[in-house]
Every structure is written in structure tokens, then in C-alpha cells.
Design an enzyme around this catalytic site. Structure first.
Site, PDB file in Angstrom:
ATOM      1  N   TYR A  14       0.853  -1.203   0.000  1.00  0.00           N
ATOM      2  CA  TYR A  14       0.000   0.000   0.000  1.00  0.00           C
ATOM      3  C   TYR A  14       0.883   1.245   0.000  1.00  0.00           C
ATOM      4  O   TYR A  14       1.783   1.377   0.831  1.00  0.00           O
ATOM      5  CB  TYR A  14      -0.915   0.042   1.224  1.00  0.00           C
ATOM      6  CG  TYR A  14      -1.665   1.364   1.322  1.00  0.00           C
ATOM      7  CD1 TYR A  14      -2.880   1.541   0.675  1.00  0.00           C
ATOM      8  CD2 TYR A  14      -1.134   2.446   2.023  1.00  0.00           C
ATOM      9  CE1 TYR A  14      -3.554   2.761   0.729  1.00  0.00           C
ATOM     10  CE2 TYR A  14      -1.797   3.672   2.078  1.00  0.00           C
ATOM     11  CZ  TYR A  14      -3.006   3.816   1.431  1.00  0.00           C
ATOM     12  OH  TYR A  14      -3.655   5.036   1.473  1.00  0.00           O
ATOM     13  N   TYR A  15       0.599   2.163  -0.922  1.00  0.00           N
ATOM     14  CA  TYR A  15       1.273   3.459  -0.948  1.00  0.00           C
ATOM     15  C   TYR A  15       0.274   4.610  -0.839  1.00  0.00           C
ATOM     16  O   TYR A  15       0.507   5.572  -0.129  1.00  0.00           O
ATOM     17  CB  TYR A  15       2.110   3.595  -2.219  1.00  0.00           C
ATOM     18  CG  TYR A  15       3.331   2.709  -2.212  1.00  0.00           C
ATOM     19  CD1 TYR A  15       4.519   3.130  -1.617  1.00  0.00           C
ATOM     20  CD2 TYR A  15       3.291   1.434  -2.763  1.00  0.00           C
ATOM     21  CE1 TYR A  15       5.640   2.300  -1.583  1.00  0.00           C
ATOM     22  CE2 TYR A  15       4.400   0.600  -2.738  1.00  0.00           C
ATOM     23  CZ  TYR A  15       5.574   1.038  -2.148  1.00  0.00           C
ATOM     24  OH  TYR A  15       6.665   0.208  -2.109  1.00  0.00           O
ATOM     25  N   THR A  41       3.420  -5.795   3.026  1.00  0.00           N
ATOM     26  CA  THR A  41       4.659  -6.196   2.380  1.00  0.00           C
ATOM     27  C   THR A  41       5.377  -5.023   1.711  1.00  0.00           C
ATOM     28  O   THR A  41       6.542  -5.166   1.320  1.00  0.00           O
ATOM     29  CB  THR A  41       4.385  -7.311   1.354  1.00  0.00           C
ATOM     30  OG1 THR A  41       3.176  -7.008   0.625  1.00  0.00           O
ATOM     31  CG2 THR A  41       4.176  -8.634   2.055  1.00  0.00           C
ATOM     32  N   GLU A  42       4.691  -3.889   1.565  1.00  0.00           N
ATOM     33  CA  GLU A  42       5.340  -2.642   1.142  1.00  0.00           C
ATOM     34  C   GLU A  42       4.490  -1.465   1.602  1.00  0.00           C
ATOM     35  O   GLU A  42       3.267  -1.539   1.610  1.00  0.00           O
ATOM     36  CB  GLU A  42       5.503  -2.558  -0.387  1.00  0.00           C
ATOM     37  CG  GLU A  42       6.543  -3.489  -0.967  1.00  0.00           C
ATOM     38  CD  GLU A  42       6.748  -3.286  -2.466  1.00  0.00           C
ATOM     39  OE1 GLU A  42       6.545  -2.146  -2.949  1.00  0.00           O
ATOM     40  OE2 GLU A  42       7.108  -4.265  -3.140  1.00  0.00           O
ATOM     41  N   ASN A  43       5.172  -0.392   1.977  1.00  0.00           N
ATOM     42  CA  ASN A  43       4.562   0.896   2.304  1.00  0.00           C
ATOM     43  C   ASN A  43       5.729   1.824   2.571  1.00  0.00           C
ATOM     44  O   ASN A  43       6.614   1.484   3.348  1.00  0.00           O
ATOM     45  CB  ASN A  43       3.659   0.781   3.540  1.00  0.00           C
ATOM     46  CG  ASN A  43       3.141   2.113   4.045  1.00  0.00           C
ATOM     47  OD1 ASN A  43       3.368   2.505   5.194  1.00  0.00           O
ATOM     48  ND2 ASN A  43       2.429   2.840   3.191  1.00  0.00           N
TER      49      ASN A  43
END
Length: 471
Positions: A297-298, A369-371
Site C-alpha cells: 500500500y502506498y 509487504t510494502e509501504n
């Protein structure tokens, strides 16, 4: 709301993420074959990946720094062409040994290795055979996964299949991984045929994982961004439903329920772009059951009812920027949200909204897993990097994640992007994300010396108190 519920579990995986081609270097040495990332045309002024930040040779130093921060997990990817240079056939023992050593180094510090099998780097030899457009790609990926399970399954308990499959489908040309054969008449059909092959491959691998590693857990890792309606106009709300379906729910509906999202299916019908489905596909898709959901999530996106723009064609421009999709929705700026230096909107409350919506639909634990925040970091003469902007970004997102836990969302961990500075997919190392600064730029290799940023020490404190104090 019960404030006692707004606490991170004691077993929470605090860590961070990287991907093989963006950090490792040693891209065409030590037996590794070229991948699509090695053969693609790089944007002018962007650092090449030959050395990258040399995690391949410096992984022990890097893992020690992660341990100093207090990491409970490290999410990294395995380069398919490092372990099988041609994508199929002969394996590369040096490559297998590298990842074995990397896993052991994590475990030495009680850091849980979370392994992504495919992160934007198809072996170039398989690209030449049609990449995901070739039906054989399903079995290529299955055989590759079996190799990983066989060599690392005794130590790796958490697996991720395909990183951001939705982005591979929507902006694969930007990422450098989409292969459309010359003369293709219906590009949309070709793209969604490739997407179908990925979905089937993922499903087969999840089922195999449960068979051969019954104690392991496996999940997809799409990039999920809730779409807002730009106004109270009911047509804008329909546009938001369209955007959510084609960007988000297609991939999670398929992973969890084994079924195509109805809005996407009918859109593909209108485009004469339904994928060809062979015998056994539907059974494989139905049999795959993820144990959790990996979520990148960005930010969110905001859309309105579609109308043909004066500029002509509309499309997703990057992972987090879109101008729309013909007959489905039109992307607009959200005036309530600030933007990063690279034009991505910042929406921590949207993070909470996204987590709530995902959990309400699927009722599976979520692993971030990403931010993260890409920014121009400056190394001072005394070796410091004052990245308060990154701390603010991460703090506000962790605060909203904590509120989501209070809402009843089950969270497994938080692995932001990225553990260490790396080569951004299409904007070079000038767009820095890491807690650890690496001395190099897009023009010169530099010393590759590692420096702890201010965010390094801040995150160290957050982990130490299990997210109870984010100051």
C-alpha cells in the site's frame, strides 16, 4: 471502540522489504542468467543494476544492520534466473547457496525470512519463449516453486507468490516486464491472457505449498489502493466500483475465492478480451487457499465517471498514478491529499480504509509487504541523513494501522519499502526509500558505504516498544 484492542500482537512481524534485482547486484555473474530487468531499456540517467547496492556481497553487513534495528522479519525476493539461469533446466548451485546463506543469516538473528518468489524479473530466456503469454509459463513457475520449497522449505515458513500482479497487468510496460508480441491485434486480450496464466500458476503453487510444506503459510502480494468517488454523483460511485474491481478485487477475489470478479469479467467481454481457459484451470483456481494476504500500500486513488479526455488515450501511468481506463473511470487529483516529491499522493487514513475493506471482504490476516516514501535524501558532511519526512509518513501510516487493529482487522506484520536504499523500478536510486543510506548515485557507483538514517533510529525505537510509542 475498545482501546485495549488497539495494540500490536507480541508476535507482530516488524521488518522491511527489498527485491532481488533492486538490491543484489552481481546481476550477470556467479552463474546468474539475465532477467527481464537486465535486458530492458533503462530510463536515461537511471543507475544500471549490474552492481545495484551490492547486497549480494554485503548481505551479512546489511542483515546485521537490520538486526540492530530490531527486525522480526525481512521480506526479500529470490531471483528466478539466479537459481535457474535459463528459467528451466539446469540449476545454478552458487545461486541456491546464496539464498541459503541469506536465510541462515536472517535466522541467526531470529529474523523471520519472508520470501517472494517472483518480483518483476522473468528470466530473459523465458521472455524469449513468450514469458507469461506462453501457456507453458504455468508449469515453468510451478517447477521453479518446487525447487524453492525443496531447498528452503525447512527454514522458510512464509511465502509470497507474485509481487504486484495487478501492476504487472496494468502497467507492465512501465515496470519493464510486459511482453506483447508484434502484430497483436487485441492487446487487452493478450494482457489478460497473461494475467490468467499468472493466476493459474499462483493457484497451483499455493496448493503445492500446502501439500509439501503443511506448516508453511503462503499468500499473494498485490498492490491494493482503495478508489474514492470524486463526488456524490452516483455515476462517480459506479466509477469507483469499477476502479476497485479492476485494480484490486480481481486479484484478491481470484486468490481467495478462485473466481473472476463479475465487473471485470463483463468489462473483458465488452472488450472481446476474455482469456482462454483450458481444462483444469477452474479446478486449480478453486483449490488454492491463501493463508493470509500480502498487501503493498502506498496511497489511494480518486476517480469520476468516464468521459473521453481531450488528451486522448487514458491509462495507468505508474503503480500509483492513473489517468483512468476507457469506459470504466477517469482518474483525478484528490485536493485533500498532499503529494510526495515524486507526485504520489499521501493518504494514511486511506491506509486504514483499505485495511478495513480488505478484511471485511476476505477475513484473512494481512501482512503489509510494502509501504513507504520515496524522496531525495541528502547525506550531510558528518554522515547523517535527516529524513523527518519519512518518519512522518511511516508514523502516520502505523498510527492508522493501529486504528485498523482496533477496528478488528487482523494484522500479521509491517514490512515497509524498503530496508535499504535500492534502485527504484523506473526512477533510479535518486528516489530513495530505505532506512539505510547507500553511498552511490545514478551516475557514479560511490563507496557503497552504509549509513544509518534518522528513520533507522526512529524505527528501532518503534520496534523496541512494539508500536506503543511512535514519537
Amino acid at each position: 471502540m475498545n482501546n485495549n484492542r488497539m495494540q500490536f500482537p507480541e508476535s507482530f512481524f516488524w521488518g522491511a522489504s527489498t527485491s532481488a534485482y533492486q538490491v543484489e547486484g552481481a546481476s550477470l555473474t556467479n552463474g546468474k542468467g539475465p532477467s527481464s530487468q537486465d535486458t530492458k531499456e533503462l530510463p536515461e540517467g537511471t543507475a544500471d543494476l549490474t552492481v545495484s547496492v551490492d547486497h549480494y556481497h554485503k548481505f551479512k553487513e546489511d542483515i546485521a544492520l537490520m538486526a540492530e534495528m530490531g527486525f522480526k522479519s525481512y521480506r526479500f525476493s529470490i531471483s528466478w534466473s539466479r537459481v535457474i539461469p535459463e528459467g528451466t533446466g539446469q540449476v545454478n548451485q552458487e545461486g541456491l547457496d546464496f539464498y541459503s546463506d541469506l536465510i541462515d543469516e536472517c535466522l541467526k538473528y531470529d529474523i523471520e525470512p519472508i520470501v517472494t518468489m517472483f518480483h518483476f524479473d522473468m528470466p530473459a530466456a523465458l521472455d524469449e519463449r513468450g514469458s507469461w503469454g506462453n501457456r507453458d509459463s504455468v508449469e515453468w513457475f510451478v517447477d521453479y516453486a518446487k525447487l524453492l520449497f525443496d531447498h528452503y522449505g525447512d527454514r522458510v515458513k512464509y511465502w509470497l507468490t507474485i509481487n504486484e500482479q495487478n501492476m504487472l497487468t496494468l502497467v507492465g510496460n512501465v515496470i519493464g516486464t510486459l511482453r506483447i508480441p508484434e502484430g497483436t491485434e487485441n492487446v487487452t486480450k493478450e494482457i489478460y491472457q497473461q494475467n490468467h496464466h499468472m493466476l493459474v500458476a499462483q493457484a497451483k503453487v499455493m496448493e503445492i505449498c500446502h501439500q509439501v510444506l503443511p506448516e508453511a503459510k503462503i499468500a499473494p502480494a498485490p498492490n491494493i489502493a482503495i478508489a474514492y468517488a470524486a463526488s456524490m454523483n452516483p455515476e462517480d460511485n459506479l466509477a469507483a466500483q469499477n476502479a476497485n474491481a479492476i485494480r484490486n478485487w480481481l486479484y484478491l477475489d481470484m486468490a481467495v475465492y478462485g473466481k473472476y470478479n463479475n465487473l471485470v469479467w463483463t468489462w473483458l467481454e465488452k472488450q472481446d478480451a476474455l482469456p482462454d481457459i483450458v481444462e483444469g484451470d477452474l479446478e486449480s483456481l478453486a483449490n488454492a487457499k491463501p493463508d493470509f494476504l500480502g498487501i503493498n500500500y502506498y496511497n489511494t486513488l480518486t476517480v469520476k465517471a468516464y468521459e473521453a479526455p481531450e488528451s486522448g488515450e487514458v491509462a495507468f501511468k505508474s503503480q500509483q498514478e492513473n489517468s483512468g481506463l476507457e469506459d470504466m473511470f477517469l482518474g483525478v487529483d484528490n485536493d485533500f491529499l498532499p503529494k510526495t516529491e515524486f507526485g504520489w499522493e499521501i493518504d494514511p487514513i486511506g491506509f486504514r480504509a483499505t485495511l478495513r475493506e480488505i478484511y471485511s471482504r476476505y477475513h484473512l490476516p494481512i501482512l503489509i509487504t510494502e509501504n513507504g516514501l520515496g524522496a531525495y535524501d541528502e547525506l550531510t558532511e558528518d554522515g547523517k541523513i535527516h529524513d523527518e519526512y519519512r518518519i512522518n509518513y511511516l508514523r502516520t501510516h502505523i498510527e492508522q494501522m493501529k486504528l485498523a487493529i482496533g477496528d478488528g482487522v487482523e494484522m500479521l506484520g509491517y514490512n515497509p519499502w524498503s530496508a535499504i536504499d535500492l534502485i527504484s523500478t523506473h526512477e533510479g536510486i535518486r528516489k530513495r526509500y530505505g532506512f539505510i543510506y547507500v553511498d552511490r548515485d545514478d551516475e557514479q557507483l560511490g563507496t557503497l558505504t552504509r549509513y544509518r538514517k534518522d528513520s533507522f533510529f526512529w524505527y528501532q525505537g518503534v520496534i523496541a516498544n512494539n508500536g506503543s510509542d511512535l514519537s
